[in-house]
Scaffold this motif. Structure first.
Motif, short mmCIF file in Angstrom:
data_model
loop_
_atom_site.label_atom_id
_atom_site.label_comp_id
_atom_site.label_asym_id
_atom_site.label_seq_id
_atom_site.Cartn_x
_atom_site.Cartn_y
_atom_site.Cartn_z
N UNK A 1 0.83 -1.16 0.14
CA UNK A 1 -0.01 0.08 0.16
C UNK A 1 1.00 1.23 -0.05
N UNK A 2 2.06 1.45 0.89
CA UNK A 2 2.88 2.38 0.76
C UNK A 2 3.65 2.67 -0.62
N UNK A 3 3.95 1.65 -1.34
CA UNK A 3 4.45 1.76 -2.57
C UNK A 3 3.43 2.30 -3.52
N UNK A 4 2.20 1.97 -3.43
CA UNK A 4 0.94 2.33 -4.39
C UNK A 4 0.69 3.90 -3.90
N UNK A 5 0.78 4.23 -2.73
CA UNK A 5 0.61 5.64 -2.22
C UNK A 5 1.36 6.39 -2.67
N UNK A 6 2.91 6.15 -2.56
CA UNK A 6 3.98 6.88 -2.90
C UNK A 6 4.01 7.19 -4.54
N UNK A 7 3.63 6.16 -5.22
CA UNK A 7 3.58 6.23 -6.66
C UNK A 7 2.38 7.59 -7.02
#
Length: 133
Positions: free
Chosen positions: A111-117
């Motif tokens: 989820x953090x990778x998706x939010x960062x993107x």
């Protein structure tokens, strides 16, 4: 051993065995690192896009700008493309590091990778998508 199913375990290896999430603070720090890494990947991707556009403009000057045709040697062409190649390699490296983080199957890190993107594309992606349609 990492689970092959999505999980929210606070005790997990991230990229290598010495990076072990050991508590809430480490978990939060890893999430912030993952978000920052995803944002940086989008920024670098945008930079690569701008470098490609700059090289194309130099190769094919518009009708408004009249520039004399210069016969460039192969070395000059390679040196012109070196920053683009370096930025592109760094973009690939960042993407692979993000992939390894996501492959821990930790749902919070995914989820953090998706939010960062998402943050990167909303705030830092300056590509004019209307031109490409």
């Amino acid at each position: 051993m990492n689970s092959m199913a999505l999980h929210f375990d606070l005790r997990d290896n991230v990229l290598f065995s010495s990076w072990m999430i050991s508590g809430a603070g480490g978990y939060f720090g890893t999430i912030v690192f993952t978000i920052s890494l995803a944002i940086l990947r989008v920024v670098v991707s945008n930079h690569v896009f701008k470098l490609q556009a700059k090289i194309e403009r130099n190769r094919n000057p518009s009708e408004k700008k009249v520039q004399p045709a210069v016969d460039l040697s192969r070395f000059q062409i390679y040196m012109e493309r070196l920053p683009l190649a370096a930025a592109g390699a760094f973009e690939v490296f960042l993407g692979l590091v993000l992939m390894l983080i996501v492959m821990t199957f930790n749902a919070s890190l995914l989820f953090a990778a998706a939010v960062g993107s998402l943050i990167g594309f909303v705030f830092f992606d300056k590509k004019d998508l209307a031109q490409n349609c």
